[in-house]
Design an enzyme around this catalytic site. Structure first.
Site, mmCIF file in Angstrom:
data_model
loop_
_atom_site.group_PDB
_atom_site.id
_atom_site.type_symbol
_atom_site.label_atom_id
_atom_site.label_comp_id
_atom_site.label_asym_id
_atom_site.label_seq_id
_atom_site.Cartn_x
_atom_site.Cartn_y
_atom_site.Cartn_z
ATOM 1 N N ILE A 1 0.836 -1.202 0.000
ATOM 2 C CA ILE A 1 0.000 0.000 0.000
ATOM 3 C C ILE A 1 0.872 1.254 0.000
ATOM 4 O O ILE A 1 1.873 1.307 0.712
ATOM 5 C CB ILE A 1 -0.883 -0.002 1.278
ATOM 6 C CG1 ILE A 1 -1.766 -1.249 1.314
ATOM 7 C CG2 ILE A 1 -1.713 1.284 1.383
ATOM 8 C CD1 ILE A 1 -2.299 -1.594 2.692
ATOM 9 N N CYS A 2 0.471 2.253 -0.790
ATOM 10 C CA CYS A 2 1.096 3.579 -0.702
ATOM 11 C C CYS A 2 0.022 4.629 -0.933
ATOM 12 O O CYS A 2 -1.168 4.331 -0.835
ATOM 13 C CB CYS A 2 2.284 3.725 -1.654
ATOM 14 S SG CYS A 2 1.841 3.906 -3.385
ATOM 15 N N ARG A 3 0.406 5.834 -1.249
ATOM 16 C CA ARG A 3 -0.575 6.919 -1.389
ATOM 17 C C ARG A 3 -1.431 6.757 -2.641
ATOM 18 O O ARG A 3 -2.644 6.865 -2.596
ATOM 19 C CB ARG A 3 0.135 8.279 -1.410
ATOM 20 C CG ARG A 3 -0.820 9.461 -1.266
ATOM 21 C CD ARG A 3 -0.086 10.775 -1.313
ATOM 22 N NE ARG A 3 0.345 11.095 -2.665
ATOM 23 C CZ ARG A 3 -0.434 11.654 -3.593
ATOM 24 N NH1 ARG A 3 -1.678 11.963 -3.315
ATOM 25 N NH2 ARG A 3 0.024 11.917 -4.790
ATOM 26 N N ALA B 1 -0.575 4.230 -5.307
ATOM 27 C CA ALA B 1 -0.302 2.916 -5.917
ATOM 28 C C ALA B 1 0.901 2.889 -6.854
ATOM 29 O O ALA B 1 1.188 1.859 -7.449
ATOM 30 C CB ALA B 1 -1.537 2.337 -6.617
ATOM 31 N N MET C 1 -3.989 4.903 -0.829
ATOM 32 C CA MET C 1 -4.703 5.487 0.310
ATOM 33 C C MET C 1 -5.621 6.635 -0.115
ATOM 34 O O MET C 1 -6.569 6.966 0.593
ATOM 35 C CB MET C 1 -3.714 5.955 1.380
ATOM 36 C CG MET C 1 -3.000 4.827 2.085
ATOM 37 S SD MET C 1 -4.117 3.662 2.920
ATOM 38 C CE MET C 1 -4.640 4.653 4.328
#
Length: 104
Positions: A66-68, A70, A94
């Protein structure tokens, strides 16, 4: 040939968590981003720290990265997949997460 990265949507992940599934999630954002909230149960390992944390990962498990937005998580997915790990990228990141957040 580059192997395709499996994906999961934020909505699919939210449903799995609500159903009580035990999932391995790794958030690769920076500290200041995680301070704005992390999915409960996710492990925070910054993208740049992944190579020295390979001993955290188990080849028998699948990890949702997961990141901000993708993009970083996709890069991490390719890296971990190359190391022999099973990974899935949370598309939308996110930015599109509507579930619970935990603040650390």
């Amino acid at each position: 040939m580059i192997e395709r990265i499996e994906i999961i949507t934020p909505e699919e992940l939210k449903k799995k968590l609500e159903a009580g599934e035990k999932l391995e999630m790794v958030d690769v954002r920076e500290d200041y981003e995680v301070a704005q909230g992390i999915i409960p149960g996710a492990k925070h390992i910054r993208m740049g720290d992944i190579p020295e944390n390979l001993d955290y990962f188990d080849k028998e498990k699948e990890y949702i990265i997961i990141c901000r937005a993708a993009h970083r998580s996709e890069i991490v997915c390719y890296y971990l997949q190359d190391q022999g790990f099973k990974v899935r990228n949370m598309v939308g990141g996110m930015i599109e997460w509507t579930g619970e957040l935990e603040f650390k």
